[in-house]
Design a protein around this motif. Structure first.
Motif, PDB file in Angstrom:
ATOM      1  N   SER A 300     -56.276 -17.589  29.607  1.00 16.17           N
ATOM      2  CA  SER A 300     -55.842 -18.487  30.668  1.00 16.17           C
ATOM      3  C   SER A 300     -54.944 -19.601  30.096  1.00 16.17           C
ATOM      4  N   MET A 301     -55.296 -20.076  28.930  1.00 11.13           N
ATOM      5  CA  MET A 301     -54.470 -21.103  28.257  1.00 11.13           C
ATOM      6  C   MET A 301     -53.096 -20.523  27.944  1.00 11.13           C
ATOM      7  N   GLU A 302     -53.075 -19.273  27.489  1.00 10.13           N
ATOM      8  CA  GLU A 302     -51.793 -18.632  27.145  1.00 10.13           C
ATOM      9  C   GLU A 302     -50.904 -18.539  28.387  1.00 10.13           C
ATOM     10  N   ALA A 303     -51.490 -18.108  29.487  1.00  6.22           N
ATOM     11  CA  ALA A 303     -50.698 -17.966  30.728  1.00  6.22           C
ATOM     12  C   ALA A 303     -50.152 -19.325  31.165  1.00  6.22           C
ATOM     13  N   ALA A 304     -50.999 -20.341  31.118  1.00  7.26           N
ATOM     14  CA  ALA A 304     -50.560 -21.687  31.528  1.00  7.26           C
ATOM     15  C   ALA A 304     -49.470 -22.206  30.604  1.00  7.26           C
ATOM     16  N   MET A 305     -49.629 -21.942  29.310  1.00  5.51           N
ATOM     17  CA  MET A 305     -48.635 -22.411  28.334  1.00  5.51           C
ATOM     18  C   MET A 305     -47.289 -21.731  28.569  1.00  5.51           C
ATOM     19  N   GLU A 306     -47.310 -20.418  28.781  1.00  2.27           N
ATOM     20  CA  GLU A 306     -46.052 -19.688  29.003  1.00  2.27           C
ATOM     21  C   GLU A 306     -45.342 -20.206  30.251  1.00  2.27           C
ATOM     22  N   THR A 307     -46.080 -20.399  31.337  1.00  2.59           N
ATOM     23  CA  THR A 307     -45.477 -20.903  32.576  1.00  2.59           C
ATOM     24  C   THR A 307     -44.865 -22.276  32.367  1.00  2.59           C
ATOM     25  N   ALA A 308     -45.616 -23.130  31.689  1.00  2.92           N
ATOM     26  CA  ALA A 308     -45.130 -24.511  31.494  1.00  2.92           C
ATOM     27  C   ALA A 308     -43.869 -24.531  30.632  1.00  2.92           C
ATOM     28  N   LEU A 309     -43.897 -23.777  29.535  1.00  2.00           N
ATOM     29  CA  LEU A 309     -42.760 -23.864  28.605  1.00  2.00           C
ATOM     30  C   LEU A 309     -41.496 -23.234  29.201  1.00  2.00           C
ATOM     31  N   HIS A 310     -41.633 -22.094  29.865  1.00  2.00           N
ATOM     32  CA  HIS A 310     -40.451 -21.490  30.493  1.00  2.00           C
ATOM     33  C   HIS A 310     -39.935 -22.373  31.637  1.00  2.00           C
ATOM     34  N   GLY A 311     -40.845 -23.067  32.314  1.00  2.00           N
ATOM     35  CA  GLY A 311     -40.435 -23.973  33.387  1.00  2.00           C
ATOM     36  C   GLY A 311     -39.584 -25.118  32.845  1.00  2.00           C
ATOM     37  N   ILE A 312     -39.986 -25.648  31.688  1.00  2.00           N
ATOM     38  CA  ILE A 312     -39.224 -26.731  31.055  1.00  2.00           C
ATOM     39  C   ILE A 312     -37.857 -26.222  30.599  1.00  2.00           C
ATOM     40  N   ALA A 313     -37.844 -25.027  30.008  1.00  2.00           N
ATOM     41  CA  ALA A 313     -36.560 -24.460  29.551  1.00  2.00           C
ATOM     42  C   ALA A 313     -35.605 -24.308  30.737  1.00  2.00           C
ATOM     43  N   ASP A 314     -36.101 -23.765  31.828  1.00  2.46           N
ATOM     44  CA  ASP A 314     -35.249 -23.574  33.026  1.00  2.46           C
ATOM     45  C   ASP A 314     -34.737 -24.912  33.551  1.00  2.46           C
ATOM     46  N   ALA A 315     -35.641 -25.880  33.632  1.00  2.00           N
ATOM     47  CA  ALA A 315     -35.251 -27.190  34.201  1.00  2.00           C
ATOM     48  C   ALA A 315     -34.220 -27.880  33.312  1.00  2.00           C
ATOM     49  N   ASP A 316     -34.302 -27.653  32.001  1.00  2.00           N
ATOM     50  CA  ASP A 316     -33.394 -28.350  31.081  1.00  2.00           C
ATOM     51  C   ASP A 316     -32.177 -27.528  30.707  1.00  2.00           C
ATOM     52  N   GLY A 317     -32.047 -26.343  31.297  1.00  2.00           N
ATOM     53  CA  GLY A 317     -30.891 -25.486  30.976  1.00  2.00           C
ATOM     54  C   GLY A 317     -30.906 -24.991  29.537  1.00  2.00           C
ATOM     55  N   LEU A 318     -32.115 -24.730  29.034  1.00  2.00           N
ATOM     56  CA  LEU A 318     -32.252 -24.264  27.645  1.00  2.00           C
ATOM     57  C   LEU A 318     -32.730 -22.814  27.643  1.00  2.00           C
ATOM     58  N   ASP A 319     -32.490 -22.144  26.513  1.00  2.00           N
ATOM     59  CA  ASP A 319     -33.057 -20.803  26.346  1.00  2.00           C
ATOM     60  C   ASP A 319     -34.328 -20.911  25.521  1.00  2.00           C
ATOM     61  N   LEU A 320     -35.330 -20.121  25.873  1.00  2.00           N
ATOM     62  CA  LEU A 320     -36.611 -20.148  25.143  1.00  2.00           C
ATOM     63  C   LEU A 320     -37.015 -18.732  24.769  1.00  2.00           C
ATOM     64  N   ALA A 321     -37.225 -18.532  23.452  1.00  2.00           N
ATOM     65  CA  ALA A 321     -37.834 -17.273  22.978  1.00  2.00           C
ATOM     66  C   ALA A 321     -39.250 -17.637  22.524  1.00  2.00           C
ATOM     67  N   LEU A 322     -40.242 -17.041  23.185  1.00  2.00           N
ATOM     68  CA  LEU A 322     -41.655 -17.382  22.896  1.00  2.00           C
ATOM     69  C   LEU A 322     -42.411 -16.090  22.641  1.00  2.00           C
ATOM     70  N   SER A 323     -43.038 -15.981  21.455  1.00  4.51           N
ATOM     71  CA  SER A 323     -43.760 -14.730  21.172  1.00  4.51           C
ATOM     72  C   SER A 323     -45.109 -15.017  20.538  1.00  4.51           C
ATOM     73  N   ARG A 324     -46.073 -14.190  20.883  1.00  2.00           N
ATOM     74  CA  ARG A 324     -47.398 -14.285  20.262  1.00  2.00           C
ATOM     75  C   ARG A 324     -47.368 -13.498  18.974  1.00  2.00           C
ATOM     76  N   ILE A 325     -47.752 -14.124  17.855  1.00  2.00           N
ATOM     77  CA  ILE A 325     -47.726 -13.408  16.558  1.00  2.00           C
ATOM     78  C   ILE A 325     -49.123 -13.110  16.045  1.00  2.00           C
ATOM     79  N   TRP A 326     -50.140 -13.645  16.684  1.00  2.58           N
ATOM     80  CA  TRP A 326     -51.498 -13.412  16.173  1.00  2.58           C
ATOM     81  C   TRP A 326     -52.513 -13.594  17.277  1.00  2.58           C
ATOM     82  N   ASP A 327     -53.489 -12.697  17.321  1.00  5.06           N
ATOM     83  CA  ASP A 327     -54.574 -12.803  18.296  1.00  5.06           C
ATOM     84  C   ASP A 327     -55.876 -12.455  17.583  1.00  5.06           C
ATOM     85  N   SER A 328     -56.715 -13.459  17.337  1.00  2.00           N
ATOM     86  CA  SER A 328     -57.998 -13.233  16.679  1.00  2.00           C
ATOM     87  C   SER A 328     -59.103 -13.532  17.700  1.00  2.00           C
ATOM     88  N   PRO A 329     -59.665 -12.481  18.307  1.00  3.54           N
ATOM     89  CA  PRO A 329     -60.692 -12.697  19.336  1.00  3.54           C
ATOM     90  C   PRO A 329     -61.928 -13.399  18.770  1.00  3.54           C
TER      91      PRO A 329
END
Ligand code: HGY
Ligand code: MN
Ligand code: MN
Length: 422
Positions: A300-329
């Motif tokens: 849920s944190m990941e989903a919220a983070m992705e939405t927030a960061l892409h929203g900021i990129a769109d609002a500021d006219g920036l490009d954002l590349a965001l990738s998950r590199i590690w998942d340790s359950p």
């Protein structure tokens, strides 16, 4: 030959070893900077191998640089009971993170040797490569390969911020061993570690009976705007990557607060380019670390983070590349190993309590392939990943004695199984 019940470790010798190895990469503020696969890591590895060989241990290094020092038991056909952790540190690391888990293992071997105590199973001490993940992400990389979470080639290809790879650096320091990583069965694994948090100290407890490790995920973000002149570019025409990244850093913190009280989120590494005082930053790279005891909340944190960061990129006219590199359950340790730790702490009269680890540890991956548990001891103010990290000699000794007793209890179980002909 001493009976298991009255065996104990030598607290002074253990403390001396901790202080001696702390000189390898010592910083002016009393910490250690000993990044994985550097010359300093090689030096402490050589110290560790020499200390184990001086005890008559057989030392094996696998092709991820994990070091296994073995003290033989009555039945050499049994997989060893292992004790271990890591000797690599953060850039502003302390004297105790990881180190006490490896050196407590060495001290257990030294104490068994002094007592002439013969165990049923071999006992091994392990130094895992690259637990910290500071130089080569992700963390716990080599224990992850050992547990099958990563391939060897994935690990070899991981590059540091200068473009040097794990495989090249492992070869360079001479610790790329012959044994295929993972081809090394274990009967059990026990890791001693400082808590790296404030709970044990606040509750006046000496021993943490670690029942598991929280879930954690790492991400890499690259924000792209447009470099331009700091003096002649009107504010409304700017595509300022660092301003966007700053808003994103605040949004990452907001995600943790929105999942309070147990969520944590951190932006630890940030690089702005071209990093010139009169150029509007055109590109910013930064990392994100999300953690929570419940995997569903991490998601849920990941989903919220992705939405927030892409929203900021769109609002500021920036490009954002965001990738998950590690998942340790999230990890739950082995009930029998936890019981052995609990009974050892009780037998030694240590004030103790159950705890889930906020920090990641090699034990998290090893638990996928062998029965595993951890022992925590407090550190001052819960401070860690800081040069001022401090632990008490008496607490470290208590932790090592709990490890000794837990290991001998697990070994006794193997001896009784053999006696029954099981
Ligand atoms: O990131 C961690 O929790 C560990 O210190 N590598
Ligand atoms: Mn550690
Ligand atoms: Mn650490």
């Amino acid at each position: 030959m001493s009976a298991a019940g009255n065996l104990g470790i030598d607290a002074e010798r253990l403390w001396d070893s901790i202080m001696e190895t702390a000189q390898i990469g010592a910083t002016a503020k009393g910490g250690i900077c000993r990044l994985t696969l550097t010359d300093l890591d090689r030096a402490v590895r050589q110290w560790f191998v020499a200390a184990c060989e001086a005890l008559g241990c057989r030392v094996v290094v696998d092709d991820l640089g994990n070091i296994f020092a073995r003290r033989p038991g009555r039945d050499e056909s049994l997989p060893p009971i292992a004790i271990g952790s890591h000797l690599d540190t953060q850039p502003t690391g302390g004297k105790f993170d990881g180190v006490i888990g490896v050196l407590a293992g060495l001290e257990v071997l030294r104490s068994l040797h002094d007592a002439g105590y013969e165990t049923q199973a071999p006992i091994e001490v392990i130094n895992w490569s690259n637990e910290e993940g500071s130089r080569f992400a992700p963390a716990m990389l080599a224990s992850g390969v050992f547990a099958g979470a990563f391939t060897r080639d994935y690990a070899y290809g991981r590059a540091d911020r200068e473009g040097k790879t794990f495989g090249e650096e492992l070869q360079r320091i001479g610790f790329r061993g012959a044994e295929p990583c993972g081809a090394h069965p274990l009967s059990a694994f026990i890791e001693l570690h400082i808590e790296q948090g404030p709970i044990l100290e606040a509750e006046g407890k000496t021993i943490g009976i670690v029942t598991g490790v929280q879930g954690m995920r790492w991400y890499e973000a690259t924000v792209t705007g447009a470099e331009s002149h700091a003096g002649s570019t009107p504010m409304k025409l700017r595509r300022d990557a660092l301003l966007g990244a700053a808003r994103m850093v605040a949004a990452v913190q907001a995600v943790a607060l929105a999942h309070a009280p147990d969520a944590v989120a951190t932006v630890g590494l940030i690089e702005s380019r071209p990093n010139s005082r009169n150029v509007i930053p055109g590109s910013v790279f930064f990392t994100i670390d999300l953690r929570h005891p419940d995997d569903a909340v991490v998601a849920s944190m990941e989903a919220a983070m992705e939405t927030a960061l892409h929203g900021i990129a769109d609002a500021d006219g920036l490009d954002l590349a965001l990738s998950r590199i590690w998942d340790s359950p999230a990890v739950h340790f082995d009930a029998n190993c936890i019981a052995a730790v609990r009974e050892a702490a009780t037998a030694l009269g240590c004030a103790s309590g159950d705890i889930v680890s906020g920090a990641g540890h090699d034990a998290a991956y090893v638990s996928r392939v062998a029965p595993t548990a951890m022992v925590f001891v407090p550190c001052e103010k819960g401070l860690s990943h800081n040069e001022l990290e401090r632990a008490e000699k008496a607490d470290v000794a208590a932790g090592a004695n709990v490890v000794l007793r837990a290991v001998l209890a697990l070994d006794q179980q193997l001896a009784e199984r053999a006696a029954r002909g099981a």
